[in-house]
Write an enzyme that holds these catalytic residues in place. Structure first.
Site, short mmCIF file in Angstrom:
data_model
loop_
_atom_site.label_atom_id
_atom_site.label_comp_id
_atom_site.label_asym_id
_atom_site.label_seq_id
_atom_site.Cartn_x
_atom_site.Cartn_y
_atom_site.Cartn_z
N ASP A 152 0.85 -1.19 0.00
CA ASP A 152 0.00 0.00 0.00
C ASP A 152 0.88 1.24 0.00
OD1 ASP A 152 -2.42 -1.44 0.11
OD2 ASP A 152 -2.27 -1.63 2.28
N ASP A 210 -7.10 -1.36 -4.51
CA ASP A 210 -8.16 -1.00 -3.55
C ASP A 210 -9.09 0.06 -4.15
OD1 ASP A 210 -7.02 -2.68 -1.64
OD2 ASP A 210 -5.75 -1.09 -0.83
#
Length: 208
Positions: free
Chosen positions: A151, A185
């Site tokens: 991330d 995401d």
């Protein structure tokens, strides 16, 4: 929207997602950040659990982390097969374009994170003390199915001190928006938002 166009969209999202993750993994140390704007940072973290970093073992304490990780990865693989069939069936039946687009986004995002979970532990060494290498001679940081999701997108839009009278969180510092996420995401979230906002268009009622 044809299955061919859906596949092209999925490939484009996967390429953007994986290129960004590989770049971050091979150029940043873990928790290293770069401020792009005051409200946007590139902030490298790794997530080995579910959404928001939750682990199965946090919910079921009798399951150890490694077993839970494999179970989660296998569940994701089964789920992506189901989503893939849903996409194929939807395009074959000429369902609304908004539904096909939403499913394609969800599929691409889910597959992007599955690639991390399945392969990244083998493809990279860890990023704790130094920048990771791709296919290191000494081997990766873990085995197949034990990879961590990369991330990097962080949007700390603003911070406020919550009033003391507020239950549970009074007096604490509140950061909006705190979660760190990735392109995959974003694709998943966009797909789900489309299904909610355009629900009537995506699932039109049949005329009796």
């Amino acid at each position: 929207m044809s299955i061919k166009k859906s596949i092209i969209l999925i490939i484009i999202i996967l390429l953007i997602d994986q290129i960004s993750k590989i770049y971050i993994k091979t150029n940043f140390r873990l928790q290293e950040s770069v401020e792009v704007f005051s409200w946007f940072q590139i902030y490298f973290i790794e997530n080995d659990g579910m959404a928001w970093g939750t682990k199965i073992s946090d919910i079921f304490s009798f399951v150890n982390d490694r077993t839970a990780k494999v179970a989660l990865t296998l569940f994701r693989i089964v789920a992506i097969c189901g989503i893939g069939y849903w996409l194929y069936d939807t395009t074959k039946k000429l369902k609304p374009n908004v539904l096909i687009l939403a499913i394609a986004l969800i599929f691409a995002g889910a597959l992007g994170n599955i690639i991390d979970s399945v392969f990244y532990g083998v493809l990279f060494n860890d990023s704790y003390m130094d920048v990771a290498s791709f296919l290191p001679e000494e081997g990766g940081y873990d085995s197949l199915l034990h990879g961590k999701v990369v991330d990097m997108l962080y949007f700390p839009l603003f911070e406020i001190d919550l009033p003391q009278w507020m239950p549970f969180y009074g007096g604490k510092r509140f950061n909006f928006f705190e979660p760190v996420f990735n392109i995959a995401d974003m694709a998943i979230s966009t797909g789900f938002i489309m299904l909610i906002v355009f629900n009537k268009k995506a699932f039109p009622k049949k005329e009796s």
